[in-house]
Design a protein around this motif. Structure first.
Motif, PDB file in Angstrom:
ATOM      1  N   GLY A 227       0.814  -1.216   0.000  1.00  0.00           N
ATOM      2  CA  GLY A 227       0.000   0.000   0.000  1.00  0.00           C
ATOM      3  C   GLY A 227       0.845   1.263   0.000  1.00  0.00           C
ATOM      4  N   THR A 228       1.887   1.292   0.835  1.00  0.00           N
ATOM      5  CA  THR A 228       2.772   2.462   0.894  1.00  0.00           C
ATOM      6  C   THR A 228       3.522   2.646  -0.416  1.00  0.00           C
ATOM      7  N   ALA A 229       3.972   1.545  -1.001  1.00  0.00           N
ATOM      8  CA  ALA A 229       4.693   1.633  -2.275  1.00  0.00           C
ATOM      9  C   ALA A 229       3.796   2.211  -3.364  1.00  0.00           C
ATOM     10  N   PHE A 230       2.563   1.719  -3.450  1.00  0.00           N
ATOM     11  CA  PHE A 230       1.631   2.251  -4.450  1.00  0.00           C
ATOM     12  C   PHE A 230       1.364   3.738  -4.216  1.00  0.00           C
ATOM     13  N   LEU A 231       1.167   4.120  -2.967  1.00  0.00           N
ATOM     14  CA  LEU A 231       0.902   5.527  -2.653  1.00  0.00           C
ATOM     15  C   LEU A 231       2.073   6.412  -3.080  1.00  0.00           C
ATOM     16  N   LEU A 232       3.288   5.970  -2.775  1.00  0.00           N
ATOM     17  CA  LEU A 232       4.474   6.745  -3.152  1.00  0.00           C
ATOM     18  C   LEU A 232       4.613   6.855  -4.661  1.00  0.00           C
ATOM     19  N   VAL A 233       4.316   5.773  -5.378  1.00  0.00           N
ATOM     20  CA  VAL A 233       4.407   5.794  -6.844  1.00  0.00           C
ATOM     21  C   VAL A 233       3.391   6.764  -7.424  1.00  0.00           C
ATOM     22  N   ILE A 234       2.150   6.700  -6.942  1.00  0.00           N
ATOM     23  CA  ILE A 234       1.097   7.574  -7.460  1.00  0.00           C
ATOM     24  C   ILE A 234       1.439   9.042  -7.217  1.00  0.00           C
ATOM     25  N   VAL A 235       1.780   9.373  -5.967  1.00  0.00           N
ATOM     26  CA  VAL A 235       2.107  10.761  -5.615  1.00  0.00           C
ATOM     27  C   VAL A 235       3.313  11.258  -6.402  1.00  0.00           C
ATOM     28  N   ASP A 241       4.784  14.759 -13.214  1.00  0.00           N
ATOM     29  CA  ASP A 241       4.027  15.313 -14.344  1.00  0.00           C
ATOM     30  C   ASP A 241       3.763  16.799 -14.139  1.00  0.00           C
ATOM     31  N   PHE A 242       3.447  17.175 -12.907  1.00  0.00           N
ATOM     32  CA  PHE A 242       3.169  18.586 -12.605  1.00  0.00           C
ATOM     33  C   PHE A 242       4.426  19.433 -12.765  1.00  0.00           C
ATOM     34  N   ILE A 243       5.536  18.964 -12.203  1.00  0.00           N
ATOM     35  CA  ILE A 243       6.792  19.715 -12.318  1.00  0.00           C
ATOM     36  C   ILE A 243       7.217  19.818 -13.781  1.00  0.00           C
ATOM     37  N   GLY A 244       7.060  18.720 -14.514  1.00  0.00           N
ATOM     38  CA  GLY A 244       7.428  18.720 -15.924  1.00  0.00           C
ATOM     39  C   GLY A 244       6.623  19.719 -16.735  1.00  0.00           C
ATOM     40  N   SER A 245       5.366  19.921 -16.342  1.00  0.00           N
ATOM     41  CA  SER A 245       4.521  20.878 -17.065  1.00  0.00           C
ATOM     42  C   SER A 245       4.914  22.322 -16.769  1.00  0.00           C
ATOM     43  N   ALA A 260      16.965  20.600 -16.947  1.00  0.00           N
ATOM     44  CA  ALA A 260      16.175  20.767 -15.729  1.00  0.00           C
ATOM     45  C   ALA A 260      14.831  20.059 -15.857  1.00  0.00           C
ATOM     46  N   ASN A 261      14.213  20.151 -17.028  1.00  0.00           N
ATOM     47  CA  ASN A 261      12.938  19.456 -17.260  1.00  0.00           C
ATOM     48  C   ASN A 261      13.117  17.951 -17.177  1.00  0.00           C
ATOM     49  N   ALA A 262      14.210  17.466 -17.774  1.00  0.00           N
ATOM     50  CA  ALA A 262      14.447  16.022 -17.797  1.00  0.00           C
ATOM     51  C   ALA A 262      14.723  15.471 -16.407  1.00  0.00           C
ATOM     52  N   ILE A 263      15.417  16.266 -15.575  1.00  0.00           N
ATOM     53  CA  ILE A 263      15.783  15.793 -14.241  1.00  0.00           C
ATOM     54  C   ILE A 263      14.633  15.966 -13.249  1.00  0.00           C
ATOM     55  N   PHE A 264      14.127  17.201 -13.130  1.00  0.00           N
ATOM     56  CA  PHE A 264      13.115  17.472 -12.108  1.00  0.00           C
ATOM     57  C   PHE A 264      11.733  16.948 -12.492  1.00  0.00           C
ATOM     58  N   GLY A 265      11.526  16.695 -13.778  1.00  0.00           N
ATOM     59  CA  GLY A 265      10.248  16.129 -14.200  1.00  0.00           C
ATOM     60  C   GLY A 265      10.313  14.638 -14.438  1.00  0.00           C
ATOM     61  N   ASP A 266      11.446  14.030 -14.101  1.00  0.00           N
ATOM     62  CA  ASP A 266      11.626  12.599 -14.317  1.00  0.00           C
ATOM     63  C   ASP A 266      10.902  11.804 -13.233  1.00  0.00           C
ATOM     64  N   LYS A 267      10.037  10.882 -13.639  1.00  0.00           N
ATOM     65  CA  LYS A 267       9.207  10.134 -12.691  1.00  0.00           C
ATOM     66  C   LYS A 267      10.047   9.296 -11.733  1.00  0.00           C
ATOM     67  N   LEU A 269      13.231   9.706 -10.837  1.00  0.00           N
ATOM     68  CA  LEU A 269      14.013  10.527  -9.909  1.00  0.00           C
ATOM     69  C   LEU A 269      13.130  11.132  -8.829  1.00  0.00           C
ATOM     70  N   VAL A 270      11.943  11.585  -9.218  1.00  0.00           N
ATOM     71  CA  VAL A 270      11.016  12.137  -8.225  1.00  0.00           C
ATOM     72  C   VAL A 270      10.591  11.042  -7.251  1.00  0.00           C
ATOM     73  N   LEU A 271      10.350   9.840  -7.768  1.00  0.00           N
ATOM     74  CA  LEU A 271       9.982   8.718  -6.905  1.00  0.00           C
ATOM     75  C   LEU A 271      11.097   8.403  -5.910  1.00  0.00           C
ATOM     76  N   THR A 272      12.332   8.380  -6.402  1.00  0.00           N
ATOM     77  CA  THR A 272      13.478   8.129  -5.523  1.00  0.00           C
ATOM     78  C   THR A 272      13.588   9.204  -4.453  1.00  0.00           C
ATOM     79  N   THR A 273      13.428  10.462  -4.864  1.00  0.00           N
ATOM     80  CA  THR A 273      13.568  11.585  -3.935  1.00  0.00           C
ATOM     81  C   THR A 273      12.460  11.591  -2.898  1.00  0.00           C
ATOM     82  N   VAL A 274      11.226  11.414  -3.335  1.00  0.00           N
ATOM     83  CA  VAL A 274      10.087  11.410  -2.403  1.00  0.00           C
ATOM     84  C   VAL A 274      10.226  10.272  -1.396  1.00  0.00           C
TER      85      VAL A 274
END
Length: 408
Positions: A227-235, A241-245, A260-267, A269-274
């Protein structure tokens, strides 16, 4: 419809085959010493190659896409749940410094190897990103970068074949180094001396079985982990997607903005960071979840099956030799830098070898080496330090992959 025994839309059968092949690979790895030495990952890969090249299963299916789109993202947080950031600093000390310096060796080796071979291997920018991430983290980072850079399946499979062959040679070298007088004279060897004095004893099990010991796992553990893994992936994916936009990209913007778009909007990398942030904020919660590493590792085995499916044997024969040279250069540079760093920091030989192993093979293989050699006091610390590679590997792979792509 394809001319195979199992059709691409037969999702239940294909899911069953993937899971069964992964399960059999794990069983063999933990049951037989020869399979433990070969590794379950190679068994899974070879099994998938056999099934697809003999016309039993198709090379393309929505099932395989689901593994890339759902299974791999889930594996990333699951494999990070057991990371305790505080322990990395309090228990590891010099081993952490060695690991980070060894990571520099991976980066240097990848850059050198790329410039030597970029005109001879197709898609080497993508492969360089995957391998550099994997040779700092592990299979989960390889999977993440393979998904990010959308490398062709046949070349991904060829890279895995070359990588696994290199791993076999690399582990033999790691096992031999402690027996060579040249190194014994130049490094302290407290753990080796302890083993030779008869303090440590083998338990008679395969390396895999020794490492993956039985744990108490409750229904609550399963619910919290998944459950936690799914929640983290979704968020994380929605946030990416929001940062990339918000950050523009394309031919009309500068290279820095595109990066910057490729790094900060990368799913990934964001998943790893979150996940990293949440781990730091709520360490007690994650410490109470048993089985997350087992779940994540099982998902990675599904990945190894799927990447073997599109493998064309003729293409592997054609591409793997040069890819073997590519990974060989990276591994050799890493080992040279690691040994030099160990000497510079006055570290013992065991710590130095395990730091290199944790980079190239990942923390679990480093733990397996420590188990095999009887260095039992180092099993916990190298697992803690090695898991740091899961966090930083995706960043390194992304940066190198994007840089390399600008020169292809």
């Amino acid at each position: 419809m394809t001319n195979t025994l199992i059709q691409p839309d037969d999702t239940l059968t294909l899911w069953g085959i993937i899971v069964v092949v992964a399960s059999v690979s794990i069983y063999l790895e933990q049951r037989f010493s020869w399979a433990s030495k070969v590794s379950g990952a190679i068994i899974a890969l070879v099994g998938a190659i056999f099934l697809s090249n003999t016309g039993i299963i198709p090379t393309e299916s929505p099932v395989y896409d689901a593994v890339w789109g759902v299974i791999i993202p889930l594996a990333i947080p699951l494999l990070l749940f057991h990371v305790n950031i505080k322990k990395i600093w309090t228990e590891s000390g010099k081993l952490l410094a060695l690991f980070l310096l060894s990571s520099i060796g991976t980066v240097a080796g990848t850059i050198i190897s790329f410039f030597l071979l970029k005109d001879h291997i197709p898609y080497l920018d993508k492969i360089g990103g995957m391998i550099s991430a994997s040779y700092i983290g592990g299979g989960v980072n390889f999977a993440a970068m393979a998904g990010k850079f959308e490398a062709p399946g046949d070349l991904v499979s060829a890279t895995v074949v070359a990588d696994n062959l290199m791993m076999a040679v690399y582990f033999v070298i790691l096992m031999l180094i402690p027996t060579i007088g040249f190194f014994r004279k130049r490094y302290s060897t407290p753990h080796i001396d302890q083993v030779e004095n008869g303090v440590s004893q083998e338990d008679g099990k395969t390396l895999a079985e020794s490492f993956w010991k039985r744990k108490d796992i409750s229904l609550k553990d399963i619910a919290m982990a998944i459950g936690t893994a799914f929640l983290l992936v979704i968020v994380s994916f929605k946030l990416a997607d929001f940062i990339g936009s918000l950050i523009p990209s394309g031919e009309n913007v500068s290279g820095i903005v595109n990066l910057a778009n490729a790094i900060f909007g990368d799913k990934y990398l964001v998943l790893t960071t979150v996940t990293f942030i949440v781990l730091a904020l709520f360490p007690t919660y994650f410490e109470k979840i048993n089985g997350s590493q087992e779940f994540g590792t099982f998902l990675i085995y599904l990945f190894f099956v799927v990447i073997g499916i599109p493998a064309s044997i003729p293409l592997i024969v054609q591409n793997a030799p040069l890819l073997l040279v590519f990974v060989f250069i990276i591994v050799m540079v890493n080992m040279i830098v690691s040994l030099a760093a160990g000497k510079l920091l006055n570290a013992n030989l065991e710590d130095t070898l395990l730091a290199s192993n944790a980079n190239i093979g990942g923390p679990t293989t480093a733990a397996a080496l420590a188990i095999a050699k009887g260095w039992k006091d180092l099993i916990g610390p190298i697992l803690v330090v090695g898991t740091l590679g899961y966090i930083i590997g995706n960043y390194v792979g992304t940066v190198l992959g994007l840089w390399f792509s600008s020169m292809m």
